[in-house]
Write an enzyme that holds these catalytic residues in place. Structure first.
Site, short mmCIF file in Angstrom:
data_model
loop_
_atom_site.label_atom_id
_atom_site.label_comp_id
_atom_site.label_asym_id
_atom_site.label_seq_id
_atom_site.Cartn_x
_atom_site.Cartn_y
_atom_site.Cartn_z
N ARG A 38 18.72 0.50 52.98
CA ARG A 38 19.25 -0.87 52.91
C ARG A 38 20.77 -0.84 53.14
O ARG A 38 21.27 -1.28 54.17
CB ARG A 38 18.90 -1.49 51.55
CG ARG A 38 19.10 -3.00 51.48
CD ARG A 38 20.50 -3.42 51.22
NE ARG A 38 21.01 -2.96 49.93
CZ ARG A 38 22.27 -3.08 49.57
NH1 ARG A 38 23.16 -3.65 50.38
NH2 ARG A 38 22.70 -2.63 48.40
N ASP A 39 21.51 -0.28 52.21
CA ASP A 39 22.97 -0.32 52.30
C ASP A 39 23.44 0.49 53.52
O ASP A 39 24.48 0.18 54.11
CB ASP A 39 23.58 0.28 51.03
CG ASP A 39 24.84 -0.45 50.59
OD1 ASP A 39 25.25 -1.39 51.29
OD2 ASP A 39 25.42 -0.07 49.56
N ASN A 85 27.88 4.93 50.84
CA ASN A 85 27.61 5.23 49.44
C ASN A 85 27.83 6.72 49.20
O ASN A 85 27.83 7.52 50.12
CB ASN A 85 26.15 4.91 49.10
CG ASN A 85 25.87 3.44 49.17
OD1 ASN A 85 25.71 2.89 50.25
ND2 ASN A 85 25.82 2.80 48.03
N HIS A 87 30.49 3.62 45.93
CA HIS A 87 30.77 4.02 47.32
C HIS A 87 31.79 5.15 47.31
O HIS A 87 32.57 5.30 46.37
CB HIS A 87 31.25 2.82 48.13
CG HIS A 87 30.13 1.93 48.56
ND1 HIS A 87 29.67 1.88 49.85
CD2 HIS A 87 29.34 1.09 47.86
CE1 HIS A 87 28.66 1.04 49.93
NE2 HIS A 87 28.44 0.53 48.73
N CYS A 129 29.31 -1.89 53.52
CA CYS A 129 28.92 -3.30 53.62
C CYS A 129 29.59 -3.93 54.83
O CYS A 129 30.82 -3.89 54.95
CB CYS A 129 29.34 -4.03 52.35
SG CYS A 129 29.04 -5.80 52.40
N HIS A 167 26.38 1.38 41.02
CA HIS A 167 26.25 1.50 42.48
C HIS A 167 27.65 1.79 43.03
O HIS A 167 28.52 0.92 42.99
CB HIS A 167 25.68 0.18 43.03
CG HIS A 167 25.65 0.07 44.52
ND1 HIS A 167 24.48 0.18 45.23
CD2 HIS A 167 26.62 -0.17 45.43
CE1 HIS A 167 24.74 0.03 46.53
NE2 HIS A 167 26.04 -0.19 46.67
N1 COA Z 1 15.30 -13.94 54.50
C1 COA Z 1 15.09 -14.24 55.80
N2 COA Z 1 15.64 -15.31 56.42
C2 COA Z 1 16.44 -16.10 55.70
C3 COA Z 1 16.71 -15.85 54.36
C4 COA Z 1 16.11 -14.72 53.77
N3 COA Z 1 16.34 -14.40 52.49
N4 COA Z 1 17.54 -16.79 53.89
C5 COA Z 1 17.78 -17.63 54.91
N5 COA Z 1 17.12 -17.21 56.00
C6 COA Z 1 17.12 -17.83 57.33
C7 COA Z 1 16.92 -19.30 57.28
O1 COA Z 1 15.55 -19.63 57.33
C8 COA Z 1 17.64 -19.78 58.52
O2 COA Z 1 16.86 -19.51 59.65
P1 COA Z 1 16.75 -20.58 60.86
O3 COA Z 1 18.15 -20.78 61.34
O4 COA Z 1 15.85 -19.89 61.84
O5 COA Z 1 16.18 -21.79 60.22
C9 COA Z 1 18.86 -18.84 58.56
O6 COA Z 1 18.44 -17.67 57.86
C10 COA Z 1 20.10 -19.41 57.92
O7 COA Z 1 19.74 -19.91 56.65
P2 COA Z 1 20.74 -20.72 55.70
O8 COA Z 1 20.00 -21.10 54.46
O9 COA Z 1 21.39 -21.85 56.49
O10 COA Z 1 21.76 -19.65 55.30
P3 COA Z 1 23.26 -19.37 55.75
O11 COA Z 1 23.40 -19.35 57.23
O12 COA Z 1 24.16 -20.25 54.95
O13 COA Z 1 23.40 -17.86 55.21
C11 COA Z 1 22.46 -16.27 53.69
C12 COA Z 1 23.22 -17.57 53.83
C13 COA Z 1 22.60 -15.87 52.22
C14 COA Z 1 21.01 -16.46 54.01
C15 COA Z 1 23.09 -15.20 54.63
O14 COA Z 1 24.47 -15.21 54.53
C16 COA Z 1 22.57 -13.82 54.33
O15 COA Z 1 21.42 -13.51 54.57
N6 COA Z 1 23.45 -12.94 53.79
C17 COA Z 1 23.07 -11.59 53.44
C18 COA Z 1 24.24 -10.70 53.69
C19 COA Z 1 23.91 -9.26 53.40
O16 COA Z 1 22.79 -8.80 53.56
N7 COA Z 1 24.94 -8.53 52.97
C20 COA Z 1 24.83 -7.14 52.71
C21 COA Z 1 24.17 -6.83 51.45
S1 COA Z 1 25.19 -6.97 50.02
ZN ZN Z 2 26.89 -0.92 48.47
#
Ligand code: COA
Ligand code: ZN
Length: 309
Positions: free
Chosen positions: A13-14, A251, A211, A242, A209
């Site tokens: 994942r990370d 990490n 790094h 990240c 957790h």
């Molecule tokens: N799993 C899969 N798809 C997801 C989802 C999830 N948990 N959450 C939202 N989506 C999809 C939505 O369905 C949408 O798809 P579409 O455009 O095809 O309809 C799209 O993602 C955007 O969704 P929205 O609710 O508008 O979110 P956003 O654009 O404001 O983004 C997050 C917010 C949280 C979903 C996004 O920033 C994110 O996934 N961040 C994770 C970052 C990450 O992994 N960081 C590293 C780990 S710490």
């Molecule tokens: Zn991390």
């Protein structure tokens, strides 16, 4: 008498999320299989996040499907919202890691919402999983020491976040995450001791957790261990960083931390020889940024030591 240690492998994942070019799903599955074969018993196998935010995780459903009925290890996925929790349940996962940051700036950068919105999101996650018996929840508090945008994070902010989490989810594991790797061992020890003194529900447990950005990875993990924390996150080959925390690298390498526990009387259950082979495979992924000491030591010279459990 030492307390037990549980090593949580987060490279799938990370680590994988830090690589832009898509890693073939088959390779990801083989690496996860290799890590389980090496003795890892807790792994974060990816995340259900927006595929636009992290395209590398777009094949999460396929990976989850492969491991659906796997009972050899505790497999979890990171989620940033209730949609991710629903997807995890649909795909047969029994454990999720809900992430938000203690600092506003990193939370905005990472999950595009305020800390308050993330806490509201946790309420939705708790309600989504409430009908699932034996479903496990972990909450990752990112930037629990330091924020790439705001700098040092005060303990009061961490305590406030913990209070909100335990109000909503009294039975969860809470991980303090040193997202940037800027924490130092004494600070880790102090903060990990301090959280254990907080009045939290008895079913709330702790994890660390860390790094290795500043080379403090093993020392910080060990400081957390000595402060009484039994659950430590690491990534094979030290892969990672990240994408939403500028400057953060991988990490702490799993093999380096496992080595630290050799001959201590504390079993990690991990076979270093097998683990190093998987770490080599991870290091060979194009664009992988890895950092591990043990991978650079001639294998033959320490074969005997490495074989000890
Ligand atoms: N799993 C899969 N798809 C997801 C989802 C999830 N948990 N959450 C939202 N989506 C999809 C939505 O369905 C949408 O798809 P579409 O455009 O095809 O309809 C799209 O993602 C955007 O969704 P929205 O609710 O508008 O979110 P956003 O654009 O404001 O983004 C997050 C917010 C949280 C979903 C996004 O920033 C994110 O996934 N961040 C994770 C970052 C990450 O992994 N960081 C590293 C780990 S710490
Ligand atoms: Zn991390």
């Amino acid at each position: 008498m030492h307390h037990p240690v549980e090593i949580v492998e987060v490279a799938p994942r990370d680590g994988f999320q830090s690589i832009a070019a898509p890693i073939p799903t088959k390779a990801k599955i083989e690496i996860i299989e290799g890590l389980i074969d090496a003795g890892l018993r807790r792994l974060e196998i990816g995340s259900f996040v927006s595929p636009r935010a992290v395209p590398q995780m777009a094949d999460m459903p396929d990976i989850a499907r492969h491991f659906r009925s796997d009972s050899r290890a505790r497999l979890s996925v990171l989620v940033p919202n209730a949609k991710g929790a629903e997807m995890a349940m649909t795909h047969g996962l029994r454990e999720i890691v809900y992430v938000f940051s203690v600092s506003e700036a990193h939370n905005q950068n990472n999950v595009r919402q305020s800390v308050q919105q993330s806490i509201d999101g946790l309420a939705n996650v708790v309600s989504a999983i409430s009908n699932e018996p034996d479903f496990r929840l972990r909450v990752d508090l990112a930037t629990a020491f330091d924020c790439p945008f705001d700098g040092a994070v005060p303990f009061d902010a961490v305590r406030a976040a913990i209070e909100r989490v335990t109000d909503l989810a009294p039975a969860c594991e809470i991980a303090l995450c040193d997202t940037t790797g800027r924490a130092t061992p004494f600070a880790v020890q102090e903060r990990m001791r301090a959280v254990q003194r907080l009045a939290v529900p008895p079913s709330c447990t702790w994890a660390f957790h860390g790094h290795d950005t500043y080379g403090m990875g093993v020392a910080n993990a060990f400081a957390a261990y000595q402060a009484g924390i039994g659950v430590l996150d690491v990534a094979a080959a030290g892969l990672g960083g990240c994408p939403f925390a500028p400057g953060a690298t991988g990490n702490t390498a799993t093999e380096d931390l496992v080595y630290a526990f050799l001959n201590s009387g504390i079993s990690t259950g991990i076979d270093l020889v097998s683990l190093l082979l998987v770490a080599d495979r991870i290091a060979a992924i194009p664009d992988a940024k890895v950092a591990s000491h043990l991978r650079n030591v001639p294998r033959a010279a320490m074969q005997e030591r490495m074989r000890q459990p």
